[in-house]
Scaffold this active site. Structure first.
Site, PDB file in Angstrom:
ATOM      1  N   GLU A 188      -5.431   4.883  14.007  1.00 47.68           N
ATOM      2  CA  GLU A 188      -6.627   3.767  14.840  1.00 47.68           C
ATOM      3  C   GLU A 188      -7.207   4.533  15.909  1.00 47.68           C
ATOM      4  OE1 GLU A 188      -2.501   3.026  16.607  1.00 47.68           O
ATOM      5  OE2 GLU A 188      -3.239   3.402  14.649  1.00 47.68           O
ATOM      6  N   ARG A 235       0.824  -1.086  -0.106  1.00 50.90           N
ATOM      7  CA  ARG A 235      -0.176  -0.094  -0.051  1.00 50.90           C
ATOM      8  C   ARG A 235       0.882   1.180   0.097  1.00 50.90           C
ATOM      9  NH1 ARG A 235      -3.663  -1.294   5.099  1.00 50.90           N
ATOM     10  NH2 ARG A 235      -1.539  -2.537   5.611  1.00 50.90           N
ATOM     11  N   VAL A 270      -7.236 -11.487  13.417  1.00 46.92           N
ATOM     12  CA  VAL A 270      -6.983 -10.142  12.761  1.00 46.92           C
ATOM     13  C   VAL A 270      -6.807  -9.008  13.937  1.00 46.92           C
ATOM     14  CG1 VAL A 270      -8.561  -8.271  11.431  1.00 46.92           C
ATOM     15  CG2 VAL A 270      -8.756 -10.853  11.188  1.00 46.92           C
ATOM     16  N   ALA A 271      -6.881  -9.425  15.218  1.00 51.05           N
ATOM     17  CA  ALA A 271      -6.408  -8.342  16.207  1.00 51.05           C
ATOM     18  C   ALA A 271      -5.039  -8.305  16.358  1.00 51.05           C
ATOM     19  CB  ALA A 271      -7.108  -8.755  17.498  1.00 51.05           C
ATOM     20  N   ILE A 272      -4.153  -8.949  15.492  1.00 55.09           N
ATOM     21  CA  ILE A 272      -2.750  -9.356  15.998  1.00 55.09           C
ATOM     22  C   ILE A 272      -2.215  -7.816  16.169  1.00 55.09           C
ATOM     23  CG2 ILE A 272      -2.152  -9.614  13.618  1.00 55.09           C
ATOM     24  CD1 ILE A 272      -0.712 -11.424  16.790  1.00 55.09           C
ATOM     25  N   ASP A 273      -2.535  -6.792  15.349  1.00 56.62           N
ATOM     26  CA  ASP A 273      -1.960  -5.518  15.298  1.00 56.62           C
ATOM     27  C   ASP A 273      -1.910  -4.770  16.658  1.00 56.62           C
ATOM     28  OD1 ASP A 273      -0.972  -5.017  12.908  1.00 56.62           O
ATOM     29  OD2 ASP A 273      -3.016  -4.191  12.115  1.00 56.62           O
ATOM     30  N   ASP A 295     -20.360 -11.497  20.707  1.00 60.57           N
ATOM     31  CA  ASP A 295     -20.066 -10.076  21.252  1.00 60.57           C
ATOM     32  C   ASP A 295     -20.748 -10.058  22.902  1.00 60.57           C
ATOM     33  OD1 ASP A 295     -19.181  -7.518  19.598  1.00 60.57           O
ATOM     34  OD2 ASP A 295     -20.356  -6.857  21.247  1.00 60.57           O
ATOM     35  N   TYR A 336      -0.974   4.511  10.755  1.00 62.91           N
ATOM     36  CA  TYR A 336      -1.331   3.486  11.776  1.00 62.91           C
ATOM     37  C   TYR A 336       0.145   3.255  12.716  1.00 62.91           C
ATOM     38  CZ  TYR A 336      -5.446   2.234   9.233  1.00 62.91           C
ATOM     39  OH  TYR A 336      -6.739   2.254   8.588  1.00 62.91           O
ATOM     40  N   VAL A 376      -1.235 -12.657  10.299  1.00 62.60           N
ATOM     41  CA  VAL A 376      -0.391 -11.605   9.273  1.00 62.60           C
ATOM     42  C   VAL A 376      -0.963 -10.336   9.702  1.00 62.60           C
ATOM     43  CG1 VAL A 376      -0.393 -10.519   7.186  1.00 62.60           C
ATOM     44  CG2 VAL A 376      -0.152 -13.032   7.422  1.00 62.60           C
ATOM     45  N   VAL A 401     -11.705  -8.766  17.628  1.00 60.94           N
ATOM     46  CA  VAL A 401     -11.993  -7.832  18.937  1.00 60.94           C
ATOM     47  C   VAL A 401     -10.961  -6.980  18.795  1.00 60.94           C
ATOM     48  CG1 VAL A 401     -12.057  -7.920  21.576  1.00 60.94           C
ATOM     49  CG2 VAL A 401     -12.703  -9.896  20.404  1.00 60.94           C
ATOM     50  N   LEU A 402     -11.772  -5.614  19.377  1.00 60.61           N
ATOM     51  CA  LEU A 402     -10.880  -4.300  19.370  1.00 60.61           C
ATOM     52  C   LEU A 402     -11.023  -3.553  20.692  1.00 60.61           C
ATOM     53  CD1 LEU A 402      -9.027  -2.165  17.791  1.00 60.61           C
ATOM     54  CD2 LEU A 402     -11.119  -1.488  16.960  1.00 60.61           C
ATOM     55  N   HIS A 425      -0.408   1.565  16.508  1.00 62.64           N
ATOM     56  CA  HIS A 425      -0.854   0.602  17.243  1.00 62.64           C
ATOM     57  C   HIS A 425       0.393   0.335  18.127  1.00 62.64           C
ATOM     58  CE1 HIS A 425      -3.950  -0.783  14.644  1.00 62.64           C
ATOM     59  NE2 HIS A 425      -3.319  -0.815  13.700  1.00 62.64           N
ATOM     60  N   LYS A 446       1.705   2.102   7.496  1.00 60.16           N
ATOM     61  CA  LYS A 446       2.344   1.276   8.325  1.00 60.16           C
ATOM     62  C   LYS A 446       2.916   1.938   9.454  1.00 60.16           C
ATOM     63  CE  LYS A 446       0.856  -2.054   9.528  1.00 60.16           C
ATOM     64  NZ  LYS A 446      -0.428  -2.225  10.507  1.00 60.16           N
TER      65      LYS A 446
END
Length: 368
Positions: free
Chosen positions: A118, A15, A267-270, A198, A94, A298, A239-240, A96, A75
């Site tokens: 974020e 990106r 997906v929450a690995i960030d 949730d 971003y 990833v 989850v966020l 994080h 990133k």
């Protein structure tokens, strides 16, 4: 203002922070934009397109950091970039921070001002700069999960939607936010048997109203998650907690409940991940296996589809970036409290409390 757009150097990150159309807007507002050569190639934008839009091209990433007053990227800076960040420079990307102490320390030491996509909020309290990439990541989580359910990839060998006479895969989605809802739509569209959890009953009622009939809702509790893990073929962790570290919803001990070949997509690995056994992976080496369970973690999932992701991201970030350039970050943040919530670091001081609390570092409110 002098805007710098460096080429992303994180593993398989294709990106780019600003499109040629975005450059044109900056120039129209009287700003100067320096873009690193080939920065947009991975997203389908040539150097010639940037030049035609009014950008000035520079050969190296160091050149871009050296001249820019504001860096706009996708990133967080990685270790090779830490020394390039200058005191007084504005970074808009971003970050994080909660997932990486070394990055936090490096940005504090740099003396730069860091505004994190974020944690920026709009008037309704939503996260407008996180939403587009969450939409992409949610949809991609199912696409990637389906791939790694294939037997040659280490999965159970289950087709997500099944076929007539054969049941579809069971997909468990933890979290019904933007990522979770987009994952549910994709999985449901492919014909899977989907359960989404949730802790907000209001959110679950909304999901129940808008989702197809093959999406079921379930209140998120340890008991319910454990029960569902035993039957799941694909688990999406979505989850966020904005700007803070994600809690573990699937612990290491829970892996014994999960059948071999099941795929976990975190997906929450960030933000540290919501599976205790997760650690960040890359697009070149996306998975690893623990106790027979395939883990996909990833840290830049949308980077796999950079054309779509870049356009979606810059649609959201450009109006904010223009305001920062037009007014300067202080005036822009005074005028927009939601943008001010994106300010995480100022001149060596943490101004975002969840990160300060996590790392036990000094905190000072932005207005101070």
């Amino acid at each position: 203002m002098i805007i710098g757009v460096p080429k992303e150097i994180k593993n398989n990150e294709n990106r780019v922070g600003v499109t040629p159309a975005g450059v044109k807007e900056f120039v129209k507002h009287g700003h100067t934009v320096y873009v690193q050569q080939t920065a947009g190639i991975g997203s389908g934008f040539s150097d010639e397109e940037y030049i035609a839009a009014g950008a000035k091209m520079l050969p190296t990433i160091a050149d871009v950091y050296n001249i820019a007053e504001m860096i706009v990227k996708v990133k967080e800076p990685i270790e090779e970039e830490y020394s390039l960040v200058k005191k007084g420079q504005l970074l808009f990307t971003y970050f994080h921070f909660a997932s990486e102490r070394a990055l936090t320390d490096a940005m504090l030491a740099s003396g730069a001002t860091c505004i994190a996509y974020e944690t920026v909020r709009d008037r309704e309290g939503r996260l407008p700069l996180l939403v587009p990439m969450s939409e992409v990541a949610g949809r991609m989580s199912i696409q990637e999960g389906a791939r790694f359910l294939e037997r040659p990839q280490g999965g159970k060998g289950i087709l997500l939607g099944g076929v007539p006479g054969v049941k579809p895969a069971k997909v468990l989605i933890l979290g019904a936010g933007v990522v979770g809802r987009n994952a549910a739509l994709m999985a449901a569209g492919l014909g899977a048997d989907v359960t989404i959890t949730d802790i907000s009953l209001q959110t679950l009622r909304y999901v129940a109203d808008v989702m197809p009939k093959n999406v079921k809702t379930l209140y998120s509790s340890t008991h319910n998650i454990e029960k569902e893990l035993a039957e799941a073929d694909l688990v999406i962790g979505s989850v966020l907690i904005p700007g803070a570290k994600t809690p573990y919803l699937v612990t290491k001990d829970m892996l014994k409940l999960i059948k071999p070949g099941t795929v976990l997509v975190d997906v929450a690995i960030d933000q540290g991940g919501c599976f205790e056994t997760s650690h960040p992976t890359t697009h070149s080496e996306p998975v690893y296996t623990i106790d027979g369970v395939v883990h996909y973690a990833v840290a830049n999932i949308p980077g796999a589809v950079p054309y779509t992701s870049t356009l979606a991201l810059t649609n959201a970030t450009l109006p904010y970036a223009l305001r920062l350039a037009d007014k300067g970050w202080k005036e822009a943040c005074k005028a927009d409290k939601g943008l001010a919530e994106g300010v995480n670091v100022v001149d060596g001081v943490l101004t975002f409390k969840p990160v300060a609390d996590l790392f036990n570092l000094p905190y000072k409110a932005l207005e101070l």
